[in-house]
Motif scaffolding. Structure first.
Motif: not given
Length: 132
Positions: A14-17, A129-132, A82-89
Motif C-alpha cells: 500500500p502506498g506504492g506505485s 495485488t496491493v498488500s502488505s 501510472q498508478m501511484n498511492s496504491l490501495k488494497p482496494e
C-alpha cells in the motif's frame, strides 16, 4: 496476430506505485482510443481511465482520480497507466481495450463508455495485488 498485451502488474505494498503498459501488436494504436479497465474477484469489469486517439483527452473514474495517470506513446505503439498511492482496494486484474470511435467521446467527458462488445481489441489482463 492483432492483439493488445498488458504488462507491468505485480505485488506492491500500500502506498506504492506501478506502471502498466498496453502494447499493440500487428496494428497501430494511432487511430484508437484506449481504455483501462479492472475487475476484482466477484465484481464487474469497470472502466477506470481512457485516453483519446489524439491523446488530447483523458478521463478517470473517481476511485482513481488524482492517483492514476494515463498516457500514450504512439511511436512505441503503447499506452501506459501510472498508478501511484496504491490501495488494497486497487487489487484486480487490469485490462486495456481499444476502440476507434465511441470511446473518444467518453474520454472527452461524455457519459457512458461503449459496451464491452464494442471494443475492437482487448488485452489478456495483468494482475495487480496491493498488500502488505
Amino acid at each position: 496476430q492483432l492483439q493488445l498485451v498488458e504488462s507491468g502488474g505485480g505485488l506492491v505494498q500500500p502506498g506504492g506505485s506501478l506502471r502498466l503498459s498496453c502494447a499493440a501488436s500487428g496494428f497501430t494504436l494511432d487511430y484508437y482510443a484506449i481504455g483501462w479497465f479492472r475487475q476484482a474477484p466477484g465484481k464487474e469489469r469497470d472502466i477506470i481511465s481512457c485516453i483519446s486517439s489524439s491523446g488530447g483527452s483523458t478521463n478517470y473514474a473517481d476511485s482513481v482520480k488524482g492517483r492514476f495517470t494515463i498516457s500514450r506513446d504512439n511511436a512505441k505503439n503503447t499506452v501506459y497507466l501510472q498508478m501511484n498511492s496504491l490501495k488494497p482496494e486497487d487489487t484486480a486484474v487490469y485490462y486495456c481495450a481499444a476502440d476507434a470511435y465511441r470511446l473518444n467521446y467518453y474520454c472527452s467527458g461524455y457519459p457512458n463508455p461503449p459496451a464491452y462488445g464494442a471494443y475492437e481489441y482487448w488485452g489478456q489482463g495483468t494482475q495487480v495485488t496491493v498488500s502488505s
